[in-house]
Write a protein that holds these residues in place. Structure first.
Motif, mmCIF file in Angstrom:
data_model
loop_
_atom_site.group_PDB
_atom_site.id
_atom_site.type_symbol
_atom_site.label_atom_id
_atom_site.label_comp_id
_atom_site.label_asym_id
_atom_site.label_seq_id
_atom_site.Cartn_x
_atom_site.Cartn_y
_atom_site.Cartn_z
ATOM 1 N N GLY A 1 0.736 -0.822 -0.443
ATOM 2 C CA GLY A 1 0.018 -0.056 0.159
ATOM 3 C C GLY A 1 0.598 0.724 0.178
ATOM 4 N N ALA A 2 1.872 1.456 0.372
ATOM 5 C CA ALA A 2 2.912 2.453 1.007
ATOM 6 C C ALA A 2 4.014 2.440 -0.651
ATOM 7 C CB ALA A 2 3.578 2.206 2.156
ATOM 8 N N VAL A 3 3.706 1.444 -1.225
ATOM 9 C CA VAL A 3 4.496 1.608 -2.124
ATOM 10 C C VAL A 3 3.861 1.828 -3.686
ATOM 11 C CG1 VAL A 3 6.005 0.416 -4.402
ATOM 12 C CG2 VAL A 3 6.565 -0.369 -1.769
ATOM 13 N N LEU A 4 2.485 1.693 -3.200
ATOM 14 C CA LEU A 4 1.629 2.561 -4.248
ATOM 15 C C LEU A 4 1.416 3.681 -3.938
ATOM 16 C CD1 LEU A 4 -1.122 -0.953 -4.752
ATOM 17 C CD2 LEU A 4 0.923 0.779 -6.581
ATOM 18 N N ASP A 5 0.925 4.268 -2.763
ATOM 19 C CA ASP A 5 0.338 5.384 -1.929
ATOM 20 C C ASP A 5 1.940 6.096 -3.050
ATOM 21 O OD1 ASP A 5 -1.098 7.372 -0.743
ATOM 22 O OD2 ASP A 5 1.041 7.647 0.064
ATOM 23 N N ASP A 6 3.630 6.210 -3.010
ATOM 24 C CA ASP A 6 4.860 6.595 -3.550
ATOM 25 C C ASP A 6 4.310 7.087 -4.204
ATOM 26 O OD1 ASP A 6 5.516 7.260 -1.052
ATOM 27 O OD2 ASP A 6 6.953 5.346 -0.554
ATOM 28 N N VAL A 7 4.176 5.966 -5.238
ATOM 29 C CA VAL A 7 4.180 6.140 -7.157
ATOM 30 C C VAL A 7 3.439 6.474 -7.151
ATOM 31 C CG1 VAL A 7 3.685 4.257 -9.200
ATOM 32 C CG2 VAL A 7 5.540 3.513 -7.093
ATOM 33 N N LEU A 8 2.004 6.481 -6.702
ATOM 34 C CA LEU A 8 0.995 7.456 -7.258
ATOM 35 C C LEU A 8 1.608 8.506 -6.553
ATOM 36 C CD1 LEU A 8 -1.799 5.690 -6.450
ATOM 37 C CD2 LEU A 8 -1.235 5.348 -8.149
ATOM 38 N N ASP A 9 1.707 9.414 -5.664
ATOM 39 C CA ASP A 9 2.460 10.738 -5.350
ATOM 40 C C ASP A 9 3.174 10.814 -6.251
ATOM 41 O OD1 ASP A 9 2.214 12.399 -3.600
ATOM 42 O OD2 ASP A 9 4.238 12.494 -2.601
ATOM 43 N N SER A 10 4.016 10.256 -6.779
ATOM 44 C CA SER A 10 5.541 10.623 -7.437
ATOM 45 C C SER A 10 4.631 10.809 -8.422
ATOM 46 C CB SER A 10 6.326 9.527 -7.798
ATOM 47 O OG SER A 10 7.166 8.853 -6.265
ATOM 48 N N LEU A 11 3.954 10.531 -9.177
ATOM 49 C CA LEU A 11 3.656 11.002 -10.499
ATOM 50 C C LEU A 11 2.457 11.776 -10.624
ATOM 51 C CD1 LEU A 11 2.074 7.141 -11.801
ATOM 52 C CD2 LEU A 11 3.878 8.405 -12.653
ATOM 53 N N VAL A 12 1.525 12.208 -10.042
ATOM 54 C CA VAL A 12 1.056 13.439 -10.061
ATOM 55 C C VAL A 12 2.312 14.669 -9.323
ATOM 56 C CG1 VAL A 12 -0.274 14.793 -8.069
ATOM 57 C CG2 VAL A 12 -0.919 12.603 -8.382
ATOM 58 N N THR A 13 3.421 14.200 -8.713
ATOM 59 C CA THR A 13 3.868 15.121 -8.604
ATOM 60 C C THR A 13 4.903 15.704 -9.725
ATOM 61 O OG1 THR A 13 4.189 15.155 -6.205
ATOM 62 C CG2 THR A 13 6.706 16.481 -7.277
ATOM 63 N N SER A 14 5.054 14.529 -10.357
ATOM 64 C CA SER A 14 5.646 14.462 -11.901
ATOM 65 C C SER A 14 4.714 14.971 -13.055
ATOM 66 C CB SER A 14 6.387 13.194 -12.425
ATOM 67 O OG SER A 14 7.150 13.318 -11.330
#
Length: 263
Positions: free
Chosen positions: A103-116
């Motif tokens: 769950g944390a990995v998916l959250d980090d990936v999603l957050d990175s994509l939004v930030t990008s």
């Protein structure tokens, strides 16, 4: 369709694609698949379905979707996340993330994509143990970020054709369905002949609950059934190819629908 792989883009191209495009993340697993399929079966199959779906979209007429005149979505395909939640397969071999870690990995990936710069993201899953965690991660992330996120497991998306598969063993695990797909997509990785599965008594409960609506787990079930849910000895490459194409068509339609709903 404009289709790109994130790995091959520059950062400026990533930013530009994020303005209107959809980031697509496949997720899989590394876990035992009985004695005839490789550990990466789930990852290999979700990648196969995703790539076939994107090829279908690529073959559409430029600027049109199924003759409707609607724009064809721009897709940026991320590398597949190869690890999933597989503690139930550690009796043999697996590389497993805890539910909290996945769950944390998916959250980090999603957050990175939004930030990008991405505001539309689609997660396509290839492993049953990831499904609930993926859907919860998507729901939680959309509560706190200005983003539209979709999630699905590839085997649930069909094109409604006559060859949608055998519901009694779909998706199963290392059984008829997955073995047929692997014979079509990666025949060299299937150890043949595929042995018949020996029935066990009492039958396992994880995929055949004693009452509709129940989720039942009994300790030691996976080891007792030797790591598979059903008999794979009758798996068929031709049928597997049709099943892959059916799921790819279903995913392509889902991508179009998500694109139209989130513009």
């Amino acid at each position: 369709m404009s289709q790109s792989r994130l790995t091959e883009l520059t950062w400026r191209e990533v930013r530009r694609a994020g303005e209107r495009g959809i980031a697509l993340l496949p997720i899989g697993s590394q876990e035992q698949h009985a004695g005839h399929l490789p550990m990466g079966t789930d990852t290999l199959l979700v990648e196969e379905v995703v790539d076939r779906a994107l090829d279908l979209l690529d073959r559409e007429a430029p600027g049109a979707s199924e003759g409707t005149g609607a724009p064809v979505p721009e897709i940026v395909r991320l590398p597949a996340l190869p690890f999933g939640h597989s503690p139930h397969h550690l009796f043999a071999a697996a590389v497993s993330l805890s539910a909290a870690t996945l769950g944390a990995v998916l959250d980090d990936v999603l957050d990175s994509l939004v930030t990008s710069g991405y505001h539309r993201i689609m997660v396509v899953n290839g492993h049953g143990g990831n499904d609930e965690i993926m859907r919860l991660a998507v729901k939680r992330f959309a509560l706190r970020a200005r983003v539209t996120v979709a999630a699905c497991s590839y085997w649930t998306l069909t094109a409604g054709g006559d060859d949608a598969g055998r519901p009694d063993v779909t998706p199963g695990h290392a059984g008829w369905f997955e073995t047929s797909l692997m014979l079509a997509a990666h025949p060299g990785l299937v150890r043949t002949p595929v042995p018949a599965r020996t029935p066990v008594e009492p039958p396992p409960l994880f995929d055949r609950p004693p009452h509709p609506g129940l989720t039942v787990e009994r300790h030691g079930e996976w080891e007792r059934v030797d790591g598979s849910t059903d008999d794979a000895s009758g798996a068929d490459a031709d049928r597997g190819g049709r099943l892959l194409d059916d799921r790819a068509r279903g995913l392509a339609r889902a991508i179009r629908a998500f694109d139209a709903a989130s513009r």
